[in-house]
Design a protein around this motif. Structure first.
Motif, short mmCIF file in Angstrom:
data_model
loop_
_atom_site.label_atom_id
_atom_site.label_comp_id
_atom_site.label_asym_id
_atom_site.label_seq_id
_atom_site.Cartn_x
_atom_site.Cartn_y
_atom_site.Cartn_z
N UNK A 141 0.85 -1.19 0.00
CA UNK A 141 0.00 0.00 0.00
C UNK A 141 0.88 1.23 0.00
N UNK A 142 0.39 2.30 -0.61
CA UNK A 142 1.09 3.59 -0.62
C UNK A 142 0.04 4.68 -0.81
N UNK A 143 0.45 5.93 -0.57
CA UNK A 143 -0.53 6.99 -0.47
C UNK A 143 -0.69 7.91 -1.67
N UNK A 144 -0.08 7.58 -2.81
CA UNK A 144 -0.25 8.41 -4.01
C UNK A 144 0.07 7.58 -5.25
N UNK A 145 -0.40 8.00 -6.41
CA UNK A 145 -0.04 7.28 -7.64
C UNK A 145 1.47 7.24 -7.86
N UNK A 146 2.16 8.33 -7.51
CA UNK A 146 3.62 8.37 -7.69
C UNK A 146 4.31 7.35 -6.79
N UNK A 147 3.84 7.25 -5.56
CA UNK A 147 4.44 6.28 -4.64
C UNK A 147 4.12 4.85 -5.07
N UNK A 148 2.92 4.63 -5.56
CA UNK A 148 2.58 3.29 -6.07
C UNK A 148 3.48 2.90 -7.23
N UNK A 149 3.75 3.85 -8.12
CA UNK A 149 4.64 3.58 -9.26
C UNK A 149 6.05 3.26 -8.77
N UNK A 150 6.52 4.02 -7.76
CA UNK A 150 7.85 3.76 -7.21
C UNK A 150 7.93 2.36 -6.61
N UNK A 151 6.87 1.94 -5.93
CA UNK A 151 6.85 0.59 -5.35
C UNK A 151 6.89 -0.48 -6.43
N UNK A 152 6.15 -0.25 -7.50
CA UNK A 152 6.17 -1.22 -8.61
C UNK A 152 7.56 -1.31 -9.24
N UNK A 153 8.23 -0.17 -9.37
CA UNK A 153 9.58 -0.18 -9.95
C UNK A 153 10.56 -0.95 -9.08
N UNK A 154 10.29 -1.01 -7.77
CA UNK A 154 11.16 -1.77 -6.87
C UNK A 154 10.86 -3.26 -6.92
#
Length: 325
Positions: free
Chosen positions: A170-183
């Protein structure tokens, strides 16, 4: 030496540089000339007066460091002066010199800068012990980690993927979600606009997550029970929401759930040394090969510790915030 003192409980502005004596290592301790120190939520809580240091620990904040061994205490035999190390410490990291128990230090991997090495101990000790030892995550299982772009979250995503697990976060913004997917996260859920329980069940064919790493608490506790698989393990490491909740505990019986938790700072010297040895055997090879790596959000000079804390409290960061010397 220059160290960062907490003038009084309060906001980031209470962090002030002051001159302190260089500490002397005791039995089994090493003195490290600090090159960088990680910033963590417990530091913020200590500054606020909510997390006092354990008995015998320095009042200077800072739980992880990297640097060069400058002196050895009696009976300290593992390291020699000049060795580059990263270490979990009980406090005192926001300073030019810091003591560490020799068993809580690890060799700084050659592939990492000392800034990156300083961002590793607190989160890697925490994730390894809680996800893999307490949570018993295995290859092929699903991990749900809340706060996927925090220091803990970015570490948990990478380690879980490295050991063959599927990761939902879980994350709190579309940008953070994208960063998590990249990891490497297989699914990143924006908790502000999506129901993580429904999304987790959908992503696992209705089964749920085998292990859940939670630092929120509050109403997440009952929702974690809903999102967990039968025989699921929920591991609590903090309560950024609330330590209190109204929960229907029947799910623990019906699903045969395990809800455990731990803190790290107050653990015994032996406990932390055992985690360090496990990391050295299982995780350092991954760091050495570049398969996992601390994610650095930003760095601040030691004297700007207040600005580093303000950055952390903004929750805008992705990965670790580090103080440099």
């Amino acid at each position: 030496m220059t160290a960062i003192a907490i003038r009084a409980p309060g906001g980031p502005e209470v962090l002030v540089p002051e001159e302190r004596p260089v500490p002397t290592p005791g039995p089994g301790e090493i003195l490290v000339k600090v090159a960088a120190a990680g910033v963590n939520r417990p530091d913020v809580m200590q500054r606020q007066g909510l997390y006092p240091p354990p008995k015998g620990a320095p009042d200077i904040p800072g739980l992880e460091i990297a640097g060069e061994v400058a002196a050895l205490g009696p009976d300290a035999k593992r390291w020699k002066i000049g060795d580059k190390v990263m270490a979990l410490v009980v406090g005192g990291g926001y300073a030019e010199y810091c003591l560490a128990h020799e068993g809580h230090a690890l060799p700084a991997p050659a592939k990492l800068s000392l800034v990156e090495a300083a961002a590793a101990p607190e989160t890697f000790f925490t994730v390894w012990h809680n996800v893999f030892e307490r949570g018993a995550l295995k290859s092929g299982e699903t991990l749900l980690v809340h706060g996927g772009t925090s220091g803990i979250g970015t570490t948990a995503i990478q380690l879980a993927k490295a050991f063959g697990a599927k990761v939902i976060t879980t994350a709190g913004s579309p940008e953070k979600c994208e960063a998590a997917r990249k990891l490497g996260a297989d699914l990143a859920i924006n908790y502000k606009s999506e129901d993580f329980v429904a999304a987790t069940k959908a992503a696992t064919g209705g089964k749920g997550a085998d292990v859940i790493l939670d630092m929120v608490g509050g109403d997440y506790i009952e929702r974690n029970y809903e999102a967990a698989a039968v025989e699921g393990r929920i591991v609590q490491i903090a309560f950024q929401g609330s330590p209190r909740a109204t929960v229907d505990f029947r799910r623990i019986m019906l699903k045969r759930l395990h809800h455990t938790g731990s803190t790290l700072r107050s653990r015994s010297i032996e406990d932390k040394a055992a985690i360090a040895r496990a990391l050295e055997a299982k995780v350092l090879p991954l760091l050495a090969k570049g398969r996992v790596k601390p994610v650095i959000d930003s760095t601040f000079p030691l004297a700007q510790a207040a600005a580093a804390h303000a950055r952390m409290e903004s929750s805008a960061h992705i990965g670790k915030i580090v103080l440099t010397l």
